[in-house]
Design a protein around this motif. Structure first.
Motif, PDB file in Angstrom:
ATOM      1  N   GLU A  17      46.178  93.296  40.785  1.00 55.04           N
ATOM      2  CA  GLU A  17      45.015  92.493  41.158  1.00 55.04           C
ATOM      3  C   GLU A  17      43.905  93.413  41.619  1.00 55.04           C
ATOM      4  N   MET A  52      53.314  84.421  39.397  1.00 57.99           N
ATOM      5  CA  MET A  52      52.251  84.487  38.394  1.00 57.99           C
ATOM      6  C   MET A  52      51.912  83.051  37.993  1.00 57.99           C
ATOM      7  N   ASN A  53      50.631  82.721  38.003  1.00 59.48           N
ATOM      8  CA  ASN A  53      50.255  81.353  37.655  1.00 59.48           C
ATOM      9  C   ASN A  53      50.348  81.126  36.146  1.00 59.48           C
ATOM     10  N   GLN A  54      50.329  79.863  35.756  1.00 59.33           N
ATOM     11  CA  GLN A  54      50.521  79.494  34.353  1.00 59.33           C
ATOM     12  C   GLN A  54      49.451  80.083  33.435  1.00 59.33           C
ATOM     13  N   LYS A  55      48.181  80.058  33.877  1.00 53.58           N
ATOM     14  CA  LYS A  55      47.110  80.588  33.032  1.00 53.58           C
ATOM     15  C   LYS A  55      47.303  82.079  32.783  1.00 53.58           C
ATOM     16  N   LEU A  56      47.633  82.831  33.823  1.00 54.19           N
ATOM     17  CA  LEU A  56      47.858  84.263  33.684  1.00 54.19           C
ATOM     18  C   LEU A  56      49.074  84.536  32.806  1.00 54.19           C
ATOM     19  N   ARG A  57      50.120  83.763  32.990  1.00 55.07           N
ATOM     20  CA  ARG A  57      51.330  83.903  32.168  1.00 55.07           C
ATOM     21  C   ARG A  57      50.998  83.684  30.687  1.00 55.07           C
ATOM     22  N   ARG A  58      50.158  82.667  30.415  1.00 50.26           N
ATOM     23  CA  ARG A  58      49.757  82.371  29.046  1.00 50.26           C
ATOM     24  C   ARG A  58      48.931  83.525  28.462  1.00 50.26           C
TER      25      ARG A  58
END
Length: 96
Positions: free
Chosen positions: A52, A1-7
């Motif tokens: 997704e 999971m990328n950082q933006k999605l995690r945030r």
């Protein structure tokens, strides 16, 4: 999971927590329980699942596995759930 999605998922969790914390209905029931001589410890677990979405050519962005009523509106159960999350649905005016 990328950082933006995690945030974003973390923000969703925080928004759910804030909504429950600020709920007048929940506060009222908790106060009633306390009046009965009990201490209240409320613990909720939220599971956030992500799938997704594959865009359909010429589609409206609706996931291919999404289920709707035949006329494309939300069921009464859907509307009730959304209202519990303080999300209003324009098509719920005639229901409830």
């Amino acid at each position: 999971m990328n950082q933006k999605l995690r945030r974003l998922v973390q923000q969703l969790g925080e928004a759910i927590h804030e909504t429950v914390s600020e709920s007048e209905q929940i506060a009222g029931v908790v106060a009633d329980i306390k009046k009965q001589g009990f201490e209240v410890l409320l613990m909720l677990e939220a599971t956030i699942g992500l799938n997704e979405v594959e865009q359909q050519p010429g589609g409206a962005g609706m996931p291919s596995n999404a289920q709707q009523d035949e006329d494309g509106t939300f069921s009464e159960h859907d509307v009730s759930f959304l209202k519990s999350l303080r999300i209003s649905v324009a098509s719920d005016e005639g229901k409830a």
